[in-house]
Design an enzyme around this catalytic site. Structure first.
Site, PDB file in Angstrom:
ATOM      1  N   ASP A  69       0.849  -1.191   0.000  1.00  0.00           N
ATOM      2  CA  ASP A  69       0.000   0.000   0.000  1.00  0.00           C
ATOM      3  C   ASP A  69       0.885   1.242   0.000  1.00  0.00           C
ATOM      4  OD1 ASP A  69      -2.203   1.635   0.142  1.00  0.00           O
ATOM      5  OD2 ASP A  69      -2.484   1.372   2.306  1.00  0.00           O
ATOM      6  N   LEU A  70       1.494   1.524  -1.148  1.00  0.00           N
ATOM      7  CA  LEU A  70       2.459   2.625  -1.250  1.00  0.00           C
ATOM      8  C   LEU A  70       1.828   3.926  -1.727  1.00  0.00           C
ATOM      9  CD1 LEU A  70       5.498   0.666  -2.744  1.00  0.00           C
ATOM     10  CD2 LEU A  70       4.895   1.080  -0.341  1.00  0.00           C
ATOM     11  N   LYS A  71       0.621   3.859  -2.268  1.00  0.00           N
ATOM     12  CA  LYS A  71      -0.106   5.053  -2.721  1.00  0.00           C
ATOM     13  C   LYS A  71       0.773   5.943  -3.597  1.00  0.00           C
ATOM     14  CE  LYS A  71      -3.293   5.198   1.226  1.00  0.00           C
ATOM     15  NZ  LYS A  71      -2.770   4.095   2.054  1.00  0.00           N
ATOM     16  N   ILE A  81       4.613  12.145 -11.260  1.00  0.00           N
ATOM     17  CA  ILE A  81       4.473  12.209 -12.714  1.00  0.00           C
ATOM     18  C   ILE A  81       4.509  10.788 -13.272  1.00  0.00           C
ATOM     19  CG2 ILE A  81       5.478  14.515 -12.820  1.00  0.00           C
ATOM     20  CD1 ILE A  81       8.055  13.213 -13.880  1.00  0.00           C
ATOM     21  N   ARG A  95      -5.788  -2.043  13.209  1.00  0.00           N
ATOM     22  CA  ARG A  95      -5.805  -1.909  14.656  1.00  0.00           C
ATOM     23  C   ARG A  95      -6.794  -2.806  15.404  1.00  0.00           C
ATOM     24  NH1 ARG A  95      -5.298   4.589  14.184  1.00  0.00           N
ATOM     25  NH2 ARG A  95      -6.342   4.051  12.222  1.00  0.00           N
TER      26      ARG A  95
END
Length: 225
Positions: free
Chosen positions: A59-61, A65, A206
């Site tokens: 999950d690096l989002k 560019i 969590r």
């Protein structure tokens, strides 16, 4: 997928993350590694977690560019992630290049509206309409760009599923029905509600990782699906 739960292993210590994953691996379908984990442990950490034998969701989002995002996607080929996130707000060219650069077996999904944001937050950014409206707009963009799916809250996944029948939908911001704290999440639903609405992957952190008994917590959530 027999178990749609991906445990968010966003812990600062690799040994703690590995130990937690080992404990609950029989009750989750995959492991999500986010920015906190990746910045702390890099490729080495991902390789160590992959040894547990569950699919890895990076999950690096990614949001930059098109050329930079494509290069970043190529740099993580060796990690063989099952899922990677990019930001839909990066635009169609970036989304297309990200998908083209991804590994053959990697699903690329676009983040629409973070579950920590609500309508008021979007208004402050100059975005017209509701979070629901924005998520649907960005889902359409991701579909047009050829991505596999999107990340959205459980509040939008049903509507997105109706317009994108074969999409792959990742839903974070989930809380069990037992009154678990929402913390910094604003648009939350239960795991079962998200699954019933069409979620492909349920990202849960969590409520499991900070539970007194993570195995019991994971087992209880699994039993509701």
């Amino acid at each position: 997928m027999s178990n749609p739960i991906y445990l968010a292993l966003d812990l600062p210590r690799l040994d703690a993350a590995t130990a937690l994953a080992q404990k609950v691996k029989g009750h989750v379908g995959g492991l999500k590694l986010g920015l906190e984990f990746f910045c702390a442990h890099g490729h080495h950490g991902v390789h160590e977690i992959a040894k547990i034998g569950l699919p890895i969701f990076l999950d690096l989002k990614l949001h930059d560019i098109p050329n930079t995002v494509a290069a970043a996607m190529q740099a993580i080929h060796v990690l063989e992630p099952a899922i990677v996130t990019v930001h839909a707000a990066g635009g169609r060219a970036m989304l297309e290049d990200a998908k083209a650069a991804a590994g053959e077996h990697t699903k690329v999904v676009a983040v629409t509206v973070l579950t920590s944001l609500d309508d008021a937050d979007l208004a402050r950014q100059g975005i017209a309409g509701t979070a629901h409206d924005q998520a649907l707009r960005l889902a359409e963009l991701a579909q047009e760009a050829g991505l596999d799916g999107i990340v959205c809250s459980g509040h939008e996944v049903g509507a997105v599923h109706r317009q994108w029948k074969n999409g792959y939908f990742v839903v974070p911001g989930l809380r069990p029905a037992d009154g678990a704290s929402a913390a910094d999440q604003k648009r939350i639903v239960t795991p079962r509600a998200a699954r019933d609405a069409g979620a492909s992957v349920l990202v849960i952190g969590r409520p499991i990782s900070r539970a007194a008994d993570p195995v019991a917590a994971a087992r209880a959530i699994e039993a509701t699906l």
